[in-house]
Design a protein around this motif. Structure first.
Motif, PDB file in Angstrom:
ATOM      1  N   ALA A  60       0.842  -1.199   0.000  1.00 19.80           N
ATOM      2  CA  ALA A  60       0.000   0.000   0.000  1.00 19.80           C
ATOM      3  C   ALA A  60       0.878   1.251   0.000  1.00 19.80           C
ATOM      4  CB  ALA A  60      -0.918  -0.005   1.214  1.00 19.80           C
ATOM      5  N   ILE A  61       1.451   1.555  -1.168  1.00 19.68           N
ATOM      6  CA  ILE A  61       2.289   2.743  -1.303  1.00 19.68           C
ATOM      7  C   ILE A  61       1.645   3.690  -2.312  1.00 19.68           C
ATOM      8  CG2 ILE A  61       4.496   1.767  -0.570  1.00 19.68           C
ATOM      9  CD1 ILE A  61       5.122   1.082  -3.457  1.00 19.68           C
ATOM     10  N   PRO A  62       1.904   4.996  -2.176  1.00 22.10           N
ATOM     11  CA  PRO A  62       1.272   5.963  -3.081  1.00 22.10           C
ATOM     12  C   PRO A  62       1.878   5.976  -4.484  1.00 22.10           C
ATOM     13  CG  PRO A  62       2.517   7.086  -1.337  1.00 22.10           C
ATOM     14  CD  PRO A  62       2.641   5.613  -1.097  1.00 22.10           C
ATOM     15  N   GLU A  63       1.168   6.638  -5.370  1.00 21.22           N
ATOM     16  CA  GLU A  63       1.493   6.862  -6.777  1.00 21.22           C
ATOM     17  C   GLU A  63       1.362   5.602  -7.617  1.00 21.22           C
ATOM     18  OE1 GLU A  63       5.128   9.027  -7.377  1.00 21.22           O
ATOM     19  OE2 GLU A  63       4.514  10.602  -6.006  1.00 21.22           O
ATOM     20  N   MET A  64       2.066   4.546  -7.257  1.00 21.90           N
ATOM     21  CA  MET A  64       1.921   3.222  -7.883  1.00 21.90           C
ATOM     22  C   MET A  64       1.920   2.243  -6.717  1.00 21.90           C
ATOM     23  SD  MET A  64       4.747   3.254 -10.937  1.00 21.90           S
ATOM     24  CE  MET A  64       4.261   1.698 -11.652  1.00 21.90           C
ATOM     25  N   ASP A  65       0.869   1.446  -6.590  1.00 16.66           N
ATOM     26  CA  ASP A  65       0.878   0.502  -5.469  1.00 16.66           C
ATOM     27  C   ASP A  65       1.889  -0.611  -5.733  1.00 16.66           C
ATOM     28  OD1 ASP A  65      -0.329  -1.545  -6.999  1.00 16.66           O
ATOM     29  OD2 ASP A  65      -2.318  -1.160  -6.189  1.00 16.66           O
ATOM     30  N   GLY A  66       2.110  -1.439  -4.733  1.00 14.25           N
ATOM     31  CA  GLY A  66       3.096  -2.499  -4.839  1.00 14.25           C
ATOM     32  C   GLY A  66       2.837  -3.462  -5.985  1.00 14.25           C
ATOM     33  N   PHE A  67       1.559  -3.745  -6.270  1.00 15.84           N
ATOM     34  CA  PHE A  67       1.235  -4.641  -7.380  1.00 15.84           C
ATOM     35  C   PHE A  67       1.660  -4.039  -8.714  1.00 15.84           C
ATOM     36  CE2 PHE A  67      -1.966  -5.925  -4.160  1.00 15.84           C
ATOM     37  CZ  PHE A  67      -1.504  -7.218  -3.959  1.00 15.84           C
ATOM     38  N   GLU A  68       1.467  -2.728  -8.858  1.00 14.16           N
ATOM     39  CA  GLU A  68       1.882  -2.051 -10.094  1.00 14.16           C
ATOM     40  C   GLU A  68       3.402  -2.053 -10.233  1.00 14.16           C
ATOM     41  OE1 GLU A  68      -1.334   1.364 -11.014  1.00 14.16           O
ATOM     42  OE2 GLU A  68      -0.439   1.478  -9.007  1.00 14.16           O
ATOM     43  N   VAL A  69       4.103  -1.882  -9.118  1.00 20.03           N
ATOM     44  CA  VAL A  69       5.570  -1.935  -9.154  1.00 20.03           C
ATOM     45  C   VAL A  69       6.030  -3.338  -9.553  1.00 20.03           C
ATOM     46  CG1 VAL A  69       7.687  -1.739  -7.785  1.00 20.03           C
ATOM     47  CG2 VAL A  69       5.862  -0.049  -7.499  1.00 20.03           C
ATOM     48  N   LEU A  70       5.409  -4.363  -8.955  1.00 20.24           N
ATOM     49  CA  LEU A  70       5.753  -5.747  -9.316  1.00 20.24           C
ATOM     50  C   LEU A  70       5.539  -5.990 -10.806  1.00 20.24           C
ATOM     51  CD1 LEU A  70       4.224  -7.709  -6.293  1.00 20.24           C
ATOM     52  CD2 LEU A  70       6.652  -7.459  -6.839  1.00 20.24           C
ATOM     53  N   THR A  71       4.426  -5.511 -11.329  1.00 20.87           N
ATOM     54  CA  THR A  71       4.127  -5.678 -12.755  1.00 20.87           C
ATOM     55  C   THR A  71       5.158  -4.957 -13.615  1.00 20.87           C
ATOM     56  OG1 THR A  71       1.774  -5.922 -12.263  1.00 20.87           O
ATOM     57  CG2 THR A  71       2.363  -5.321 -14.523  1.00 20.87           C
TER      58      THR A  71
END
Length: 141
Positions: A60-71
């Protein structure tokens, strides 16, 4: 046997400044070289210039959540470029499965102890053991 942490660079991402500082201090006392970020976008920007040995990231992090970073880090059908540990306050089975499907190797539910955190990071960085060779039949069997 003690795990040698010297020179290992870790990226830690969490939106909570106090948690981020606590994790950074804990890791640096253990001998790791840490880089931190408070948003998904900042983490990706930093990782464009430096490749960590591992990533520890709150989902649960701002701007891009962790799932988006993983992707962004792991194109479909590929393995991530380094081991990833994700963290979160309310990690359900679906969240864990989703994170693993996107390349996370381990998940840790908050709150956790500093000792548990360091154990997980150490396990994350250990190279997996090579598969055992199949047993060969002997002439005496």
């Amino acid at each position: 046997m003690q795990f040698d942490t010297r020179g290992l660079k870790l990226m830690v991402v969490d939106h909570d400044r106090a948690v981020l500082e606590m994790l950074q201090i804990r890791l640096e006392v253990a001998g790791y070289d840490t880089t931190t970020a408070r948003t998904g976008r900042a983490a990706l920007d930093i990782m464009r210039n430096t490749r960590p040995a591992a990533l520890v990231m709150e989902l649960a992090i701002p701007e891009m959540d962790g799932f988006e970073v993983l992707t962004a880090l792991t194109p479909p059908g590929c393995k991530p470029p380094f081991p990833i540990l994700v963290m979160g306050r309310k990690l359900g089975a679906e969240d864990i499965q989703r994170a693993v499907n996107r390349g996370a190797r381990d998940c840790l539910t908050k709150p956790f102890s500093g000792a548990d955190f360091l154990d997980r990071v150490t396990r994350l960085l250990r190279k997996p053991a090579p598969p055992a060779a199949p047993a060969r039949p002997t002439a005496f069997a």
